[in-house]
Design an enzyme around this catalytic site. Structure first.
Site, PDB file in Angstrom:
ATOM      1  CD  GLU A  36       4.628   0.670   0.575  1.00 23.10           C
ATOM      2  OE1 GLU A  36       4.441   0.217  -0.639  1.00 23.10           O
ATOM      3  OE2 GLU A  36       3.489   0.751   1.164  1.00 23.10           O
TER       4      GLU A  36
ATOM      5  CG  HIS B 246       1.571  -3.836  -2.027  1.00 20.78           C
ATOM      6  ND1 HIS B 246       3.030  -4.091  -1.541  1.00 20.78           N
ATOM      7  CD2 HIS B 246       1.279  -2.431  -1.709  1.00 20.78           C
ATOM      8  CE1 HIS B 246       3.313  -2.972  -1.205  1.00 20.78           C
ATOM      9  NE2 HIS B 246       2.486  -2.238  -1.045  1.00 20.78           N
ATOM     10  CD  GLU B 247      -2.616  -0.810  -2.323  1.00 23.71           C
ATOM     11  OE1 GLU B 247      -3.010  -0.111  -1.289  1.00 23.71           O
ATOM     12  OE2 GLU B 247      -1.477  -0.412  -2.582  1.00 23.71           O
TER      13      GLU B 247
ATOM     14  CG  HIS C  47      -0.809  -1.477   2.716  1.00 26.98           C
ATOM     15  ND1 HIS C  47       0.183  -1.437   3.387  1.00 26.98           N
ATOM     16  CD2 HIS C  47      -0.522  -1.260   1.304  1.00 26.98           C
ATOM     17  CE1 HIS C  47       1.304  -0.882   2.472  1.00 26.98           C
ATOM     18  NE2 HIS C  47       0.923  -0.762   1.403  1.00 26.98           N
TER      19      HIS C  47
END
Length: 270
Positions: free
Chosen positions: A194, A133-134, A137
């Site tokens: 997100e 997920h990071e 980004h």
């Protein structure tokens, strides 16, 4: 000068656009390359005092685990986003037991806190969801996007200062790219960003051989660990009420990637 300043700001704000990996239009007053350069400087500035305090990579076994999981995710990121092959990928474990957080700056500069590892106690599948997920980004240029939003706000304040000759606004300038990059990892992400990181991240983790259903159990754990106070990870990762349902639906679609036979490559992190 007053007459032309604000139209010039509006021109750059409206024309400096890019497209995210999911096809979304993004404001880009700061280029991805500028964000990467600023993040490299911010990463050093962030880690230096922690190094002096002995808070970096306190346990070799924990660091090895984080690097193994993250390395498998990064290997898939490089395959899907070839430009990231040139990034100087790095991940560190920060020994702050009360901090439930992880982040990835532009260019692949990453960190995860012992508070997340100990309080959430993620399985490798769940840890992969955090790191993927990071990473997402960064791949989606969200650092540059947040820096651009900050710059647009600053330019607006400068416009007010010029138009009103009010010196109170003129002191609100950003103090440099590195500070803006460091602030970007503490500012809340938009729900759109997100959702984008959810979509990209769950696929990266599945391709890396980690169960996509862990994305749902991870967020369940995150919600429980805070009790009456919200973990920092949730404060910078706003969670709409239907997030778990969306992740569950995504997980079903990602299962073929997860079930593919064969060993997954590992990017060797330092």
């Amino acid at each position: 000068m007053k007459r032309w300043f604000i139209p010039i700001i509006l021109f750059f704000t409206l024309t400096a656009c890019a497209t995210s990996p999911t096809g979304r239009s993004q404001l880009m007053l700061v280029s991805p390359e500028q964000a990467i350069s600023a993040s490299q400087e911010a990463y050093v500035q962030t880690l230096q005092p922690l190094q002096k305090e002995g808070k970096l990579d306190p346990d070799p076994a924990t660091t090895a685990r984080v690097r193994e999981v993250t390395g498998r995710v990064i290997a898939q990121a490089i395959q899907l986003f070839p430009a990231s092959r040139n990034w100087d990928w790095s991940v560190r474990v920060i020994d702050e037991p009360e901090t439930v957080n992880a982040w990835c700056m532009a260019g692949g500069k990453m960190a995860v806190y012992t508070g997340l590892l100990n309080k959430v106690n993620p399985t490798d599948d769940e840890l992969a969801q955090v790191m993927a997920h990071e990473v997402s980004h960064a791949l989606a240029n969200h650092t540059a996007e947040k820096m651009s939003m900050a710059m647009a706000t600053q330019m607006g304040l400068m416009g007010v200062a010029v138009a009103t000759q009010d010196s109170a606004y003129s002191g609100l300038a950003m103090s440099g790219g590195a500070m803006a990059a460091a602030m970007a990892i503490t500012l809340p992400n938009s729900r759109t960003a997100e959702t984008e990181a959810d979509v990209i991240g769950i696929e990266l983790a599945a391709r890396a051989g980690y169960d996509p259903k862990a994305a749902v159990t991870l967020w369940e754990k995150m919600a429980r660990v805070g009790g009456s106070s919200q973990p920092e990870f949730l404060s910078t990762h706003p969670s709409p009420g239907n997030r778990q349902a969306n992740l569950s639906a995504l997980a079903d679609k990602m299962m073929p990637y997860y079930l593919q036979p064969g060993l997954r490559p590992v990017y060797q992190l330092r």
